[in-house]
Design a protein around this motif. Structure first.
Motif, PDB file in Angstrom:
ATOM      1  N   LEU A  94      57.007   3.015  10.858  1.00 35.03           N
ATOM      2  CA  LEU A  94      56.937   1.658   9.966  1.00 35.03           C
ATOM      3  C   LEU A  94      57.947   0.615  10.535  1.00 35.03           C
ATOM      4  N   SER A  95      59.093   0.883  10.463  1.00 38.57           N
ATOM      5  CA  SER A  95      60.288   0.158  11.058  1.00 38.57           C
ATOM      6  C   SER A  95      60.000  -0.245  12.441  1.00 38.57           C
ATOM      7  N   CYS A  96      59.385   0.592  13.179  1.00 34.98           N
ATOM      8  CA  CYS A  96      59.251   0.095  14.920  1.00 34.98           C
ATOM      9  C   CYS A  96      58.258  -1.045  14.768  1.00 34.98           C
ATOM     10  N   MET A  97      57.206  -0.835  13.988  1.00 28.88           N
ATOM     11  CA  MET A  97      55.870  -1.736  13.898  1.00 28.88           C
ATOM     12  C   MET A  97      56.231  -3.249  13.500  1.00 28.88           C
ATOM     13  N   VAL A  98      57.144  -3.053  12.082  1.00 25.75           N
ATOM     14  CA  VAL A  98      57.295  -4.176  11.550  1.00 25.75           C
ATOM     15  C   VAL A  98      58.294  -5.009  12.189  1.00 25.75           C
ATOM     16  N   LYS A  99      59.443  -4.492  13.004  1.00 26.12           N
ATOM     17  CA  LYS A  99      60.369  -5.003  13.919  1.00 26.12           C
ATOM     18  C   LYS A  99      59.920  -5.586  15.028  1.00 26.12           C
ATOM     19  N   ASN A 100      58.756  -5.188  15.751  1.00 27.74           N
ATOM     20  CA  ASN A 100      58.646  -5.602  16.986  1.00 27.74           C
ATOM     21  C   ASN A 100      57.054  -6.179  16.997  1.00 27.74           C
ATOM     22  N   CYS A 101      56.342  -5.641  16.051  1.00 22.25           N
ATOM     23  CA  CYS A 101      54.771  -6.132  16.184  1.00 22.25           C
ATOM     24  C   CYS A 101      54.173  -7.123  14.774  1.00 22.25           C
ATOM     25  N   GLY A 102      55.286  -7.776  14.334  1.00 22.93           N
ATOM     26  CA  GLY A 102      54.536  -8.270  12.942  1.00 22.93           C
ATOM     27  C   GLY A 102      53.723  -9.334  13.287  1.00 22.93           C
ATOM     28  N   ILE A 145      50.124  -7.396  13.934  1.00 20.35           N
ATOM     29  CA  ILE A 145      49.616  -6.541  12.843  1.00 20.35           C
ATOM     30  C   ILE A 145      49.015  -7.425  11.926  1.00 20.35           C
ATOM     31  N   LEU A 146      49.726  -8.837  11.708  1.00 22.20           N
ATOM     32  CA  LEU A 146      49.119  -9.788  10.789  1.00 22.20           C
ATOM     33  C   LEU A 146      47.833 -10.264  11.152  1.00 22.20           C
ATOM     34  N   CYS A 155      55.471   3.382  19.111  1.00 27.53           N
ATOM     35  CA  CYS A 155      56.041   3.499  17.852  1.00 27.53           C
ATOM     36  C   CYS A 155      55.673   4.775  17.068  1.00 27.53           C
TER      37      CYS A 155
END
Length: 522
Positions: A238-246, A249-250, A301
């Motif tokens: 989750l941290s990897c996804m939010v940090k790098n791919c916000g 994802i949205l 991730c």
């Protein structure tokens, strides 16, 4: 300067062992020496230090004796004379072949296959089976409905911790991890294993039969490396996804098609390639590709690292039309009928349930404008999960292998790179059919796979006169003819074919067999 004395390493497991190694691994003697002796050659000291450490580590390693893992023992008990849905092949033959294919995953997987006639023999064979059952990890019961056999299994399988029954008497109870699995089970892990195994079995193919057994081994015996594809690593994922791919994802969550793809994938077992790829092929689009490219390919991730399988080893063809095969001719065999027709080959049948079963498969092989560039573009239909027929197309870069008729393929498929090793197993002299085998892996998606495609110019099955040669080619791949999926080539209107302008085709052979000529095809 006097040499620094080194104490001989102690044996692993003694109290002095770790501090000794830590002195050289964690500290930096080079900086210490340089501080007080500026004239000392730092490089030579560093080399000596590293050499010493390596020797110490090698000494440590040499004293350890790694114990090989014990074999995983399976027994398959099948109904005598019972026929499978795999082109009416007997279940005994199917399970014997599955036993061989398990060895491709791990040589330590040992499956013995018996038919249930043995239980009524009342001789040494039945006693031997009873002894084997006492040592087995998994009992697989297939198509056993004879009441005497059922009673025998119930009596003699009480010590077997894992028993899975397919198409057998309802009086036989599945057992996983030493616990009977009833119709209602609240254990989440057991429920997921049962669902994954049940869904795979219903697909009725050899890959999924083996997959069922691997799932049980992975869950209850020991980890199976090819199945180490967890959907998430928890907070780190989750941290990897939010940090790098916000943004990616949205965008995916706001796009209906991309959102459907994620929802579909979430319903698949994380180790089920058939289910996963059908979701991807059904709902692929730019937002899903951007999501996968960021989360998986660029940042990994999920922390996955799938490898291309090494087994089975498939020997490439070595000659064509009586002459030794070279790299140029091998590429020409891939190019096939392109030029005479709008495509190189059409797929008649395939072995992999995830990738080879799509309708209307066209293959386009061609040389690019560059001297050594070579490309492969498969064009195929997908019947989506919403029952729509849509065309899909991929583009692979192709490089020659070390041996003629072997190639390395690479493709960016929906944001994830897949690397594959292809082998031309055989092609008839008149180019009326060919058999191509592949090993592949989508590393960051945690997917490893193998497969083979049988091709002809028009998508029809090879003539009866070629049957013996075809079966020989399949045998080289470790494939039985009953494993192949027939491709639906009935409704293939308006395929999106065509190759880039300036592409080159054959260099050494012609479509029409000309044994004494190496003229270019026109």
């Amino acid at each position: 300067m006097a040499a620094i004395p080194l104490k001989a390493p102690s044996l692993p497991g003694t109290r002095e062992c770790s501090p000794f190694l830590n002195r050289f691994v964690t500290h930096q003697p080079v900086n210490f020496i340089r501080k007080f002796h500026p004239s000392l050659d730092e490089a030579s000291f560093s080399r000596r230090g590293r050499t010493t450490v390596v020797r110490v580590l090698e000494t440590e390693k040499s004293t350890k004796i790694e114990k090989p893992e014990p074999p995983v023992k399976l027994i398959a008990l099948v109904g005598k004379g019972e026929v499978s849905p795999l082109k009416s092949t007997s279940w005994e033959e199917v399970m014997l072949h599955t036993a061989r294919r398990l060895k491709w995953v791990d040589e330590g997987y040992e499956m013995l296959v018996f038919d249930d006639e043995i239980v009524s023999s009342n001789d040494q064979r039945a006693m031997n089976l009873t002894q084997e059952l006492n040592q087995t990890d998994i009992l697989v019961v297939v198509a056993v409905n004879n009441s005497e056999s059922v009673n025998w299994i119930q009596t003699n399988s009480k010590n077997v911790k894992n028993m899975i029954c397919f198409e057998s008497s309802p009086n036989l109870m599945n057992r996983l991890g030493g616990t009977d699995v009833g119709s209602v089970n609240k254990d989440k892990e057991v429920t997921e294993v049962v669902k994954t195994v049940g869904d795979a079995w219903e697909r009725r193919n050899s890959d999924d039969i083996r997959f069922c057994l691997l799932v049980i081994i992975n869950a209850y015996i020991r980890p199976v490396p090819v199945l180490q594809n967890l959907r998430s690593k928890g907070f780190s994922t989750l941290s990897c996804m939010v940090k790098n791919c916000g943004p990616q994802i949205l965008n995916c969550l706001l796009d209906p098609n991309c959102r459907k793809a994620l929802q579909c994938l979430n319903q698949c077992s994380p180790v089920d390639q058939v289910c996963s790829y059908r979701c991807i092929a059904s709902y692929e689009g730019p937002y899903f590709e951007a999501f996968s490219l960021c989360v998986l390919q660029k940042h990994n991730c999920l922390e996955l690292d799938a490898k291309i399988p090494e087994k089975p080893y498939v020997p490439p063809m070595t000659s064509f039309r009586g002459k030794e095969l070279c790299h140029d001719t091998a590429e020409d065999l891939f190019v096939g009928w392109l030029g005479e027709l709008e495509w190189s080959w059409r797929v008649v049948a395939g072995q992999n349930p995830a990738y080879d079963q799509f309708p209307c498969q066209y293959q386009l092989f061609y040389r690019g404008k560059g001297k050594s560039s070579f490309w492969y573009e498969p064009v195929f239909q997908v019947r989506t999960l919403e029952e729509k027929l849509v065309w899909r197309r991929r583009r692979y870069s192709v490089k020659r292998g070390k041996i003629p008729a072997t190639f390395r393929f690479s493709v960016l498929d929906n944001g994830v790179v897949s690397n594959e090793f292809w082998t031309i197993v055989d092609v008839s002299d008149d180019l009326s059919w060919g058999l191509f085998h592949y090993h592949g892996a989508a590393r960051v998606a945690g997917q490893s796979y193998t497969g083979a495609v049988l091709v002809t110019p028009d998508g029809s099955y090879p003539a009866e006169k070629d049957k013996e040669r075809l079966q020989s080619a399949l045998e080289k791949c470790g494939i039985k003819e009953w494993e192949l999926f027939a491709v639906d080539n009935c409704s293939c209107e308006n395929p999106p074919l065509g190759i880039p302008q300036g592409s080159r085709l054959h260099s050494r052979i012609s479509i029409i067999e000309e044994p004494d000529s190496e003229e270019k095809f026109n």
